[in-house]
Design an enzyme around this catalytic site. Structure first.
Site, PDB file in Angstrom:
ATOM      1  N   ARG A 191      48.918  39.486  35.401  1.00  0.00           N
ATOM      2  CA  ARG A 191      48.240  38.430  34.799  1.00  0.00           C
ATOM      3  C   ARG A 191      48.750  38.425  33.414  1.00  0.00           C
ATOM      4  O   ARG A 191      48.797  37.187  32.753  1.00  0.00           O
ATOM      5  CB  ARG A 191      46.587  38.352  34.898  1.00  0.00           C
ATOM      6  CG  ARG A 191      46.060  38.106  36.136  1.00  0.00           C
ATOM      7  CD  ARG A 191      44.696  38.027  36.210  1.00  0.00           C
ATOM      8  NE  ARG A 191      44.222  37.181  34.832  1.00  0.00           N
ATOM      9  CZ  ARG A 191      42.952  37.530  34.263  1.00  0.00           C
ATOM     10  NH1 ARG A 191      42.282  38.363  34.648  1.00  0.00           N
ATOM     11  NH2 ARG A 191      42.963  36.891  33.256  1.00  0.00           N
ATOM     12  N   ARG A 196      30.107  35.961  30.658  1.00  0.00           N
ATOM     13  CA  ARG A 196      30.930  35.218  30.061  1.00  0.00           C
ATOM     14  C   ARG A 196      30.617  33.712  30.118  1.00  0.00           C
ATOM     15  O   ARG A 196      31.276  32.935  30.990  1.00  0.00           O
ATOM     16  CB  ARG A 196      32.351  35.473  30.456  1.00  0.00           C
ATOM     17  CG  ARG A 196      32.988  37.233  30.020  1.00  0.00           C
ATOM     18  CD  ARG A 196      34.046  37.306  30.614  1.00  0.00           C
ATOM     19  NE  ARG A 196      35.174  36.787  29.376  1.00  0.00           N
ATOM     20  CZ  ARG A 196      36.529  37.047  29.600  1.00  0.00           C
ATOM     21  NH1 ARG A 196      36.883  37.579  30.660  1.00  0.00           N
ATOM     22  NH2 ARG A 196      37.183  36.467  28.664  1.00  0.00           N
ATOM     23  N   LYS A 220      50.058  35.550  25.618  1.00  0.00           N
ATOM     24  CA  LYS A 220      49.571  34.935  26.639  1.00  0.00           C
ATOM     25  C   LYS A 220      48.020  34.444  26.045  1.00  0.00           C
ATOM     26  O   LYS A 220      48.185  32.997  26.465  1.00  0.00           O
ATOM     27  CB  LYS A 220      48.976  36.091  27.769  1.00  0.00           C
ATOM     28  CG  LYS A 220      48.038  35.266  28.662  1.00  0.00           C
ATOM     29  CD  LYS A 220      47.506  36.400  29.531  1.00  0.00           C
ATOM     30  CE  LYS A 220      46.069  37.201  29.157  1.00  0.00           C
ATOM     31  NZ  LYS A 220      44.952  36.550  29.598  1.00  0.00           N
ATOM     32  N   ASN A 221      47.378  34.902  25.510  1.00  0.00           N
ATOM     33  CA  ASN A 221      46.090  34.123  24.956  1.00  0.00           C
ATOM     34  C   ASN A 221      46.400  33.006  24.112  1.00  0.00           C
ATOM     35  O   ASN A 221      45.297  32.426  23.748  1.00  0.00           O
ATOM     36  CB  ASN A 221      45.082  35.198  24.414  1.00  0.00           C
ATOM     37  CG  ASN A 221      44.551  35.938  25.576  1.00  0.00           C
ATOM     38  OD1 ASN A 221      44.604  35.856  26.752  1.00  0.00           O
ATOM     39  ND2 ASN A 221      43.594  37.023  25.125  1.00  0.00           N
ATOM     40  N   ASP A 252      40.266  43.634  23.406  1.00  0.00           N
ATOM     41  CA  ASP A 252      41.265  43.664  24.329  1.00  0.00           C
ATOM     42  C   ASP A 252      42.209  44.930  24.370  1.00  0.00           C
ATOM     43  O   ASP A 252      43.193  45.239  25.170  1.00  0.00           O
ATOM     44  CB  ASP A 252      42.184  42.588  24.429  1.00  0.00           C
ATOM     45  CG  ASP A 252      41.656  41.342  24.776  1.00  0.00           C
ATOM     46  OD1 ASP A 252      40.474  41.462  25.561  1.00  0.00           O
ATOM     47  OD2 ASP A 252      42.059  40.301  24.749  1.00  0.00           O
ATOM     48  N   CYS A 304      38.415  37.573  34.261  1.00  0.00           N
ATOM     49  CA  CYS A 304      37.968  39.144  34.418  1.00  0.00           C
ATOM     50  C   CYS A 304      36.576  39.297  34.704  1.00  0.00           C
ATOM     51  O   CYS A 304      35.664  38.493  33.927  1.00  0.00           O
ATOM     52  CB  CYS A 304      38.465  39.609  33.042  1.00  0.00           C
ATOM     53  SG  CYS A 304      40.079  40.051  33.015  1.00  0.00           S
TER      54      CYS A 304
HETATM   55  C1  UD1 Z   1      39.131  35.422  24.618  1.00  0.00           C
HETATM   56  C2  UD1 Z   1      40.368  36.180  25.217  1.00  0.00           C
HETATM   57  C3  UD1 Z   1      39.944  37.565  25.870  1.00  0.00           C
HETATM   58  C4  UD1 Z   1      39.439  38.290  24.622  1.00  0.00           C
HETATM   59  C5  UD1 Z   1      38.216  37.813  24.140  1.00  0.00           C
HETATM   60  C6  UD1 Z   1      37.675  38.235  22.719  1.00  0.00           C
HETATM   61  C7  UD1 Z   1      41.736  34.494  26.285  1.00  0.00           C
HETATM   62  C8  UD1 Z   1      42.210  33.720  27.669  1.00  0.00           C
HETATM   63  N1  UD1 Z   1      40.727  35.260  26.187  1.00  0.00           N
HETATM   64  O1  UD1 Z   1      38.267  35.385  25.621  1.00  0.00           O
HETATM   65  O2  UD1 Z   1      41.162  37.929  26.274  1.00  0.00           O
HETATM   66  O3  UD1 Z   1      38.758  39.439  25.170  1.00  0.00           O
HETATM   67  O4  UD1 Z   1      38.772  36.067  23.658  1.00  0.00           O
HETATM   68  O5  UD1 Z   1      38.570  38.500  21.852  1.00  0.00           O
HETATM   69  O6  UD1 Z   1      41.995  34.046  25.233  1.00  0.00           O
HETATM   70  N2  UD1 Z   1      30.139  33.801  24.787  1.00  0.00           N
HETATM   71  C9  UD1 Z   1      29.083  32.955  25.047  1.00  0.00           C
HETATM   72  N3  UD1 Z   1      29.015  31.730  24.986  1.00  0.00           N
HETATM   73  C10 UD1 Z   1      30.003  31.107  25.351  1.00  0.00           C
HETATM   74  C11 UD1 Z   1      31.393  31.400  24.900  1.00  0.00           C
HETATM   75  C12 UD1 Z   1      31.362  32.842  24.757  1.00  0.00           C
HETATM   76  O7  UD1 Z   1      27.785  33.810  25.240  1.00  0.00           O
HETATM   77  O8  UD1 Z   1      30.134  29.713  25.384  1.00  0.00           O
HETATM   78  C13 UD1 Z   1      30.334  35.358  24.538  1.00  0.00           C
HETATM   79  C14 UD1 Z   1      31.010  36.071  25.589  1.00  0.00           C
HETATM   80  O9  UD1 Z   1      30.297  36.243  26.847  1.00  0.00           O
HETATM   81  C15 UD1 Z   1      31.213  37.281  24.885  1.00  0.00           C
HETATM   82  C16 UD1 Z   1      31.720  36.624  23.338  1.00  0.00           C
HETATM   83  O10 UD1 Z   1      30.760  35.494  23.355  1.00  0.00           O
HETATM   84  O11 UD1 Z   1      30.336  38.072  24.845  1.00  0.00           O
HETATM   85  C17 UD1 Z   1      32.995  36.452  23.006  1.00  0.00           C
HETATM   86  O12 UD1 Z   1      33.634  35.689  24.012  1.00  0.00           O
HETATM   87  P1  UD1 Z   1      34.667  34.617  23.884  1.00  0.00           P
HETATM   88  O13 UD1 Z   1      35.434  34.933  22.220  1.00  0.00           O
HETATM   89  O14 UD1 Z   1      34.500  33.401  23.713  1.00  0.00           O
HETATM   90  O15 UD1 Z   1      35.830  35.245  24.698  1.00  0.00           O
HETATM   91  P2  UD1 Z   1      36.861  34.321  25.462  1.00  0.00           P
HETATM   92  O16 UD1 Z   1      37.415  33.156  24.771  1.00  0.00           O
HETATM   93  O17 UD1 Z   1      36.393  33.880  26.966  1.00  0.00           O
END
Ligand code: UD1
Length: 415
Positions: free
Chosen positions: A396, A117, A17-18, A304, A112
């Protein structure tokens, strides 16, 4: 569901999915068709992303696990709140829209509730490529400079899967070369990058922490098979570990799960690779041994899979410590597991899980995608009946989970 049955049989693993959600966004980078195979089309998140792309004017056709997308004739570059709020993966339309059309308006995302985030790193990095971005009434308004986004050297302050993907896509059509430093290394990023390369993008360094993208004028269509879902795979590995029995996970990639496999082996579970299948076996006469886990960006232990491993530790022999370093609010499964008799103490971003001989069935509530599957896993071994409410979270991210488990002898049904 009623707990206590060993799981035995074959489980087909779906496409990730991701990854599929991001591959769909990659279709926005070209006016030609992108064909995806092994796509988990029945997932609710995939439907939400389809709704968003169709709203933009992209054609999306599905048949079984095939998906064809064509963004040759878009109507709008605005991703509205009503659709984006359902899923954080929708922020990934920002980079492609901005790169190809020079403008995008995307609602700040939902998804979620596992932490605040933010998307600040996505925004800042796009600004470094010359985009003008304002935040207004919950929307990100972005505009590329005259002549398009400019290649840039971007150093992410923190490893982010989504920011790496958004910027990698944006950079494929930018002027000049972009370097992404401290980039995420997840298999889904490698898979997205490989699809972009098939579409004509010039990308080097996939799977390392520095990705180099040389912008091209346009991208073409391609055909790509979505990488197997390592989180779904890891979830069913834990199911076999918890219930005992032997599961053959079909079309999976063990090398994407090295941290999880290493930890699971330490609990006393046998894991073997057989071609593209993974066979997981546990002799139920031998108790699981407790282990410590700490989540980290790939290739570390995936956040995850944290909730699923915690569910397993609730019935392991001894005490294990679970430390969550990626998201600040990812222990929402703890009170629900406690309702089933688990002994868990949370201190800051760590939880001590002391194994109990048996969980007891209860009515519990799913709070987010991975937490909800942890409750299903707990229900598979709990004494008596467990009811998991709000299973739309499960839908989901897990294709046909009830059918897949029931086919391996689980006593489970959708109410
Ligand atoms: C993706 C996955 C999610 C997984 C996560 C970490 C998808 C749709 N989701 O989420 O299932 O749990 O990777 O492996 O692929 N952060 C910031 N600023 C930003 C972006 C992120 O501070 O602009 C922080 C987030 O709050 C978090 C960390 O960075 O603490 C990692 O997040 P990130 O790797 O970006 O997760 P997602 O891409 O949202």
């Amino acid at each position: 569901m009623n707990g206590g049955r060993a799981l035995n049989g074959d489980i087909p693993i779906s496409g990730a999915k991701n990854c599929a959600l991001k591959l769909m966004c990659a279709a926005l980078l070209t006016d030609q068709s992108l064909h995806l195979e092994n796509s988990p089309n029945s997932l609710r998140d995939m439907r939400s992303q389809t709704e968003l792309l169709e709203y933009l004017g992209c054609r999306v056709e599905t048949q079984g696990d095939l998906m064809a997308l064509n963004a040759g004739d878009l109507q709008t570059y605005t991703a509205p709140y009503d659709i984006v709020r359902k899923m954080r993966g929708s922020i990934l339309v920002l980079g492609p829209l901005l790169a190809r059309f020079g403008e995008a308006k995307v609602s700040l995302p939902g998804g979620c509730a596992i932490g605040t985030r933010p998307v600040d790193m996505h925004i800042k990095a796009l600004e470094e490529m010359g985009a003008q971005i304002t935040l207004d009434e919950g929307y990100i308004n972005a505009r590329a400079p005259q002549g398009g986004l400019q290649g840039a050297k971007i150093l992410f302050p923190k490893v982010s899967v989504g920011a790496t993907e958004n910027l990698m896509m944006a950079a494929t059509l930018a002027n000049g070369t972009t370097l992404l430093a401290n980039a995420a290394r997840e298999p889904e990023i490698v898979d997205l990058g490989e699809c972009l390369i098939k579409m004509g993008a010039k990308i080097e360094g996939l799977g390392s922490d520095t990705i180099r993208i040389e912008g091209v004028n346009s991208l073409s269509g391609a055909r790509h098979s979505v990488v197997p879902d390592r989180i779904e795979t890891g979830t069913y590995m834990v199911a076999a570990a918890m219930t005992g029995g032997t599961l053959r996970l079909k079309n999976a990639r063990i090398k994407h799960l090295s941290a999880a496999v290493g930890h699971l082996s330490q609990t006393g579970v046998d894991i073997e690779e057989d071609g593209s299948d993974i066979i997981v076996n546990r002799d139920s006469a031998v108790p699981l041994k407790a282990i410590d886990i700490m989540t980290e960006p790939h290739p570390g232990f995936p956040t995850d899979l944290q909730a699923q491993f915690m569910a397993m530790l609730t019935i392991a022999e001894g005490a294990g410590m679970v430390t969550e370093t990626i998201f600040e609010n990812r222990f929402m499964h703890v009170p629900e597991l406690a309702r089933m008799g688990a002994n868990i103490t949370v201190q800051g971003n760590s939880a001590i899980v002391r194994g109990v001989p048996r969980l007891k069935g209860a009515e519990v509530m799913a709070t987010d995608l991975r937490a909800s599957v942890a409750l299903v896993l707990a229900g598979l071994v709990a004494e008596g009946e467990t009811t998991v409410n709000r299973i739309y979270h499960l839908e989901r991210g897990y294709e046909r989970i009830v059918d897949k488990l029931a086919a391996c002898s689980a006593d489970i049904r959708k109410a």
